[in-house]
Design a protein around this motif. Structure first.
Motif, PDB file in Angstrom:
ATOM      1  N   PHE A  20       0.826  -1.209   0.000  1.00  0.00           N
ATOM      2  CA  PHE A  20       0.000   0.000   0.000  1.00  0.00           C
ATOM      3  C   PHE A  20       0.863   1.262   0.000  1.00  0.00           C
ATOM      4  O   PHE A  20       0.633   2.188  -0.789  1.00  0.00           O
ATOM      5  N   ASN A  21       1.879   1.294   0.857  1.00  0.00           N
ATOM      6  CA  ASN A  21       2.707   2.500   0.956  1.00  0.00           C
ATOM      7  C   ASN A  21       3.637   2.672  -0.232  1.00  0.00           C
ATOM      8  O   ASN A  21       3.942   3.803  -0.625  1.00  0.00           O
ATOM      9  N   CYS A  22       4.087   1.550  -0.811  1.00  0.00           N
ATOM     10  CA  CYS A  22       4.905   1.651  -2.023  1.00  0.00           C
ATOM     11  C   CYS A  22       4.058   2.134  -3.196  1.00  0.00           C
ATOM     12  O   CYS A  22       4.586   2.717  -4.153  1.00  0.00           O
ATOM     13  N   MET A  23       2.761   1.900  -3.133  1.00  0.00           N
ATOM     14  CA  MET A  23       1.855   2.454  -4.136  1.00  0.00           C
ATOM     15  C   MET A  23       1.791   3.981  -4.021  1.00  0.00           C
ATOM     16  O   MET A  23       1.681   4.697  -5.028  1.00  0.00           O
ATOM     17  N   LEU A  24       1.911   4.494  -2.786  1.00  0.00           N
ATOM     18  CA  LEU A  24       1.768   5.937  -2.554  1.00  0.00           C
ATOM     19  C   LEU A  24       3.060   6.722  -2.710  1.00  0.00           C
ATOM     20  O   LEU A  24       3.019   7.909  -3.033  1.00  0.00           O
ATOM     21  N   ILE A  25       4.209   6.073  -2.497  1.00  0.00           N
ATOM     22  CA  ILE A  25       5.461   6.812  -2.334  1.00  0.00           C
ATOM     23  C   ILE A  25       5.851   7.638  -3.555  1.00  0.00           C
ATOM     24  O   ILE A  25       6.467   8.707  -3.427  1.00  0.00           O
ATOM     25  N   LEU A  26       5.489   7.193  -4.757  1.00  0.00           N
ATOM     26  CA  LEU A  26       5.875   7.916  -5.965  1.00  0.00           C
ATOM     27  C   LEU A  26       4.936   9.080  -6.292  1.00  0.00           C
ATOM     28  O   LEU A  26       5.341  10.041  -6.959  1.00  0.00           O
ATOM     29  N   LEU A  27       3.698   9.008  -5.843  1.00  0.00           N
ATOM     30  CA  LEU A  27       2.703  10.009  -6.224  1.00  0.00           C
ATOM     31  C   LEU A  27       3.061  11.430  -5.766  1.00  0.00           C
ATOM     32  O   LEU A  27       2.908  12.387  -6.535  1.00  0.00           O
ATOM     33  N   ILE A  86      15.070 -16.267  -5.178  1.00  0.00           N
ATOM     34  CA  ILE A  86      14.594 -14.969  -5.688  1.00  0.00           C
ATOM     35  C   ILE A  86      14.216 -14.056  -4.528  1.00  0.00           C
ATOM     36  O   ILE A  86      14.589 -12.881  -4.491  1.00  0.00           O
ATOM     37  N   ALA A  87      13.479 -14.617  -3.566  1.00  0.00           N
ATOM     38  CA  ALA A  87      13.053 -13.810  -2.417  1.00  0.00           C
ATOM     39  C   ALA A  87      14.246 -13.301  -1.622  1.00  0.00           C
ATOM     40  O   ALA A  87      14.260 -12.145  -1.175  1.00  0.00           O
ATOM     41  N   GLY A  88      15.257 -14.156  -1.438  1.00  0.00           N
ATOM     42  CA  GLY A  88      16.427 -13.750  -0.664  1.00  0.00           C
ATOM     43  C   GLY A  88      17.230 -12.666  -1.355  1.00  0.00           C
ATOM     44  O   GLY A  88      17.565 -11.634  -0.754  1.00  0.00           O
ATOM     45  N   LEU A  89      17.530 -12.867  -2.637  1.00  0.00           N
ATOM     46  CA  LEU A  89      18.350 -11.899  -3.374  1.00  0.00           C
ATOM     47  C   LEU A  89      17.637 -10.553  -3.512  1.00  0.00           C
ATOM     48  O   LEU A  89      18.233  -9.495  -3.288  1.00  0.00           O
ATOM     49  N   THR A  90      16.361 -10.597  -3.904  1.00  0.00           N
ATOM     50  CA  THR A  90      15.623  -9.335  -4.051  1.00  0.00           C
ATOM     51  C   THR A  90      15.429  -8.661  -2.698  1.00  0.00           C
ATOM     52  O   THR A  90      15.457  -7.434  -2.610  1.00  0.00           O
ATOM     53  N   GLY A  91      15.242  -9.459  -1.628  1.00  0.00           N
ATOM     54  CA  GLY A  91      15.096  -8.882  -0.291  1.00  0.00           C
ATOM     55  C   GLY A  91      16.338  -8.137   0.142  1.00  0.00           C
ATOM     56  O   GLY A  91      16.251  -7.039   0.705  1.00  0.00           O
ATOM     57  N   VAL A 127      14.813   2.826  -8.333  1.00  0.00           N
ATOM     58  CA  VAL A 127      14.584   1.954  -9.488  1.00  0.00           C
ATOM     59  C   VAL A 127      14.871   0.505  -9.105  1.00  0.00           C
ATOM     60  O   VAL A 127      14.073  -0.406  -9.379  1.00  0.00           O
ATOM     61  N   ILE A 128      16.021   0.288  -8.450  1.00  0.00           N
ATOM     62  CA  ILE A 128      16.368  -1.057  -7.978  1.00  0.00           C
ATOM     63  C   ILE A 128      15.350  -1.529  -6.946  1.00  0.00           C
ATOM     64  O   ILE A 128      14.935  -2.693  -6.934  1.00  0.00           O
ATOM     65  N   PHE A 129      14.940  -0.618  -6.075  1.00  0.00           N
ATOM     66  CA  PHE A 129      13.969  -0.958  -5.030  1.00  0.00           C
ATOM     67  C   PHE A 129      12.673  -1.489  -5.638  1.00  0.00           C
ATOM     68  O   PHE A 129      12.165  -2.540  -5.222  1.00  0.00           O
ATOM     69  N   PHE A 130      12.138  -0.795  -6.643  1.00  0.00           N
ATOM     70  CA  PHE A 130      10.859  -1.208  -7.209  1.00  0.00           C
ATOM     71  C   PHE A 130      10.989  -2.464  -8.069  1.00  0.00           C
ATOM     72  O   PHE A 130      10.078  -3.299  -8.082  1.00  0.00           O
ATOM     73  N   ILE A 131      12.094  -2.607  -8.786  1.00  0.00           N
ATOM     74  CA  ILE A 131      12.303  -3.839  -9.553  1.00  0.00           C
ATOM     75  C   ILE A 131      12.363  -5.041  -8.606  1.00  0.00           C
ATOM     76  O   ILE A 131      11.724  -6.081  -8.828  1.00  0.00           O
ATOM     77  N   THR A 151       2.292  -7.769  -5.493  1.00  0.00           N
ATOM     78  CA  THR A 151       2.830  -6.411  -5.382  1.00  0.00           C
ATOM     79  C   THR A 151       2.653  -5.607  -6.661  1.00  0.00           C
ATOM     80  O   THR A 151       2.329  -4.415  -6.618  1.00  0.00           O
ATOM     81  N   TRP A 152       2.845  -6.258  -7.823  1.00  0.00           N
ATOM     82  CA  TRP A 152       2.765  -5.519  -9.089  1.00  0.00           C
ATOM     83  C   TRP A 152       1.390  -4.882  -9.281  1.00  0.00           C
ATOM     84  O   TRP A 152       1.273  -3.823  -9.927  1.00  0.00           O
ATOM     85  N   LYS A 153       0.359  -5.507  -8.728  1.00  0.00           N
ATOM     86  CA  LYS A 153      -0.991  -4.946  -8.859  1.00  0.00           C
ATOM     87  C   LYS A 153      -1.117  -3.620  -8.106  1.00  0.00           C
ATOM     88  O   LYS A 153      -1.884  -2.740  -8.501  1.00  0.00           O
ATOM     89  N   TRP A 154      -0.358  -3.500  -7.028  1.00  0.00           N
ATOM     90  CA  TRP A 154      -0.394  -2.268  -6.231  1.00  0.00           C
ATOM     91  C   TRP A 154       0.418  -1.149  -6.874  1.00  0.00           C
ATOM     92  O   TRP A 154       0.005   0.009  -6.859  1.00  0.00           O
ATOM     93  N   VAL A 155       1.583  -1.480  -7.396  1.00  0.00           N
ATOM     94  CA  VAL A 155       2.532  -0.434  -7.801  1.00  0.00           C
ATOM     95  C   VAL A 155       2.540  -0.145  -9.297  1.00  0.00           C
ATOM     96  O   VAL A 155       3.164   0.831  -9.727  1.00  0.00           O
TER      97      VAL A 155
END
Length: 565
Positions: free
Chosen positions: A61-68, A171-176, A210-214, A267-271
């Motif tokens: 939810f908050n990552c959806m808002l942070i860019l606006l 994937i979860a570990g590396l992206t985390g 950019v890295i954060f959202f990817i 997550t992609w649906k939110w952001v």
């Protein structure tokens, strides 16, 4: 209380709604992972499962808002659209950076909770593999999927591995790890001391978003947290079968071996929506940055303040607006905000830039500010402009009485306002809604007065000639001075013009008594809404906001506005 509602009511309502949605999402998803489908997962992880998943929902939810709040063109469009309907609502858009910071703090908080919960989860996963007792349900659950590896529950498949290996091989570990490192760098470099002293560090590290959202979008692709599938619930009721492990999969048994699967990434649906908006924002910025800008004049003022007068085809501005300036010869990546000091009525737009850091120093040298001879126009550096963007100062002419407070270089938005007043009220004899302006300028040193004094002198002379001296009342304060200098100025105090500014209005020493100033304005203008506008440090903002609230009594209302960019 009424003025508090006028100043802060909508802001508090928005914050409460935002906090309420965060609380609802946390509780809702916490409870969602207490359902039957997650029974066996909780056997391994306990309450840490819910403590990991609930903040994950809040992060979406908050990552959806942070860019606006940083979509400047979108905010300018919204500000112009709702301005005619609600001035209060439009003012909330001026607090976009404050809301951006609040959302960032919330992201940091939920990230910390999410990480801590998953650290416990991986320890629980590892313990289930190490304690190899076939009579224990956690070990039995950990062995499911050992053959086809399709419906496993425990992502740690053997007791010969470790959580660290899993962390860097999934994937979860590396992206985390990537998300966490990016977030730490972004937040730490956003501290006031770094942002003010090393703006380049703040600017570059912020682009790690950019890295954060990817990483965020792909973080759930591994589906490490798994629950029992719905068809499996029909053949293995956890409430019944959890105590009959030895019967699982036997012929004639009502308890089949449970099957598990992870939820698809959400997550992609939110952001996705905000990311598309932000990409459009950057496309607009890119287009405008490639429009030709011509520097028509460069003026170096005494207090190391560089004035650039520029022209660009199709450029239209309002008072108090700001632009982002890029100089490719200095840096192709850095954009810095500067308030426009020209008036909309002028055929050029200008910005006054105080030389305080590496970027401004490099721009100063590129414009030959350090040379005594005039620079040829063709030798001046190329400049890119993004904007203009709206600020609180746009609302100045919507108030009948206005108090303008500028501190140091913070006087720049009011230069535009005072110039526009000169064009509207004095030169063109236009009638404006604003009937009285109180202008306060606070400067620590005498040199800071010099670049703005010419404008004030011109205004003073023109107002005297037109007989409208009552329209503008200005007070200039020298807040930091030495005794010898003060003594010298006092000797000349009886002179017709002030020895510092050359104005008829004498310079005052020390800081204003804001309690007296607000009381005087309230006494002179009963039954009026007074717009208080500040461009200055946060501490002064807190003081003026407090005065605006405390002096709004009866039919006098002080509405506080502050520049934020």
């Amino acid at each position: 209380m009424g003025n508090f509602a006028a100043n802060e009511g909508l802001s508090i309502f928005v914050i409460l709604v935002w906090l309420g949605i965060n609380a609802f999402l946390f509780v809702h998803f916490y409870m969602a992972f207490l359902l039957e489908r997650w029974f066996y997962t909780r056997v391994l992880l306990g309450q840490a499962l819910s403590w990991a998943r609930a903040p994950a929902a809040c992060l979406n939810f908050n990552c959806m808002l942070i860019l606006l709040p940083v979509c400047r063109n979108l905010l300018s469009f919204l500000r112009g659209t709702i301005q005619c309907c609600s001035r209060t609502a439009a003012r909330q858009l001026d607090r976009n950076i404050t809301f951006h910071k609040l959302v960032a703090y919330m992201i940091a908080f939920h990230t910390a909770v999410h990480i801590i919960a998953h650290l416990f989860n991986f320890e629980y996963f590892m313990d289930a593999q190490l304690n190899r007792n076939s009579s224990l349900l956690p070990f039995v659950l950990s062995e499911i999927g050992s053959g086809d590896n399709a419906s496993f529950l425990n992502p740690i498949r053997t007791n010969n591995t470790s959580p660290t290996i899993v962390l860097f091989t999934t994937i979860a570990g590396l992206t985390g790890v990537a998300i966490t490192l990016a977030l730490i760098l972004i937040i730490t470099s956003s501290m006031e001391v770094i942002r003010r002293s090393y703006f380049e560090v703040f600017w570059y590290t912020h682009h790690l978003f950019v890295i954060f959202f990817i990483g965020l979008v792909f973080h759930g692709a591994g589906r490490i947290v798994r629950g029992q599938t719905l068809p499996s619930l029909q053949t293995n009721d956890p409430e019944v079968c959890s105590t009959r492990v030895e019967e699982w999969g036997n012929n004639g048994s009502s308890c089949a071996v449970p099957k598990f699967a992870g939820n698809p990434p959400q997550t992609w649906k939110w952001v996705l929506g905000p990311m598309i908006l932000y990409v459009c924002e950057r496309i607009v910025r890119f287009y405008r940055s490639h429009q030709k800008v011509v520097i028509t004049k460069v003026v170096m003022h005494p207090s190391k303040t560089l004035e650039l007068q520029m022209k660009r085809k199709g450029f239209h501005m309002e008072v108090g607006q700001y632009v982002f300036i890029q100089c490719p010869s200095v840096s192709r990546l850095e954009w810095h905000p500067f308030t426009l000091t020209s008036a909309p009525e002028e055929d050029y737009f200008s910005a006054h830039i105080r030389i305080v850091g590496d970027w401004t120093q490099a721009l100063y040298e590129a414009c030959a500010g350090d040379q005594t001879e005039p620079q040829d126009a063709w030798k001046l550096p190329k400049i890119a402009i993004d904007g203009p963007f709206g600020t609180a100062s746009e609302d100045v002419f919507r108030y009948e009485v206005v108090m303008l407070v500028g501190a140091g270089i913070g006087v720049t938005p009011f230069a535009s306002i005072l110039k526009s007043v000169w064009y509207k009220r004095i030169q063109n004899n236009q009638d404006v809604f604003t009937k009285k302006i109180y202008f306060y300028w606070l400067c620590p040193e005498t040199e800071a007065f010099e670049w703005f004094a010419d404008l004030l002198q011109s205004l003073e002379a023109q107002m005297t000639e037109k007989g409208v001296m009552d329209f503008l009342s200005y007070n200039i304060y020298l807040t930091r001075w030495k005794e010898k200098e003060a003594a010298h100025f006092r000797v000349h105090h009886e002179a017709e013009n002030d020895p510092i500014t050359g104005l008829k209005q004498k310079t005052l020493y020390g800081k204003p008594n804001w309690d007296n100033e607000f009381s005087n304005v309230a006494a002179k203008h009963p039954g009026t809404k007074v717009g208080v506008f500040l461009c200055g440090p946060p501490q002064l903002g807190k003081s003026l906001e407090k005065q605006s609230l405390s002096h709004s009594e009866g039919d006098v209302k002080f509405i506080f506005n502050k520049e934020n960019f």
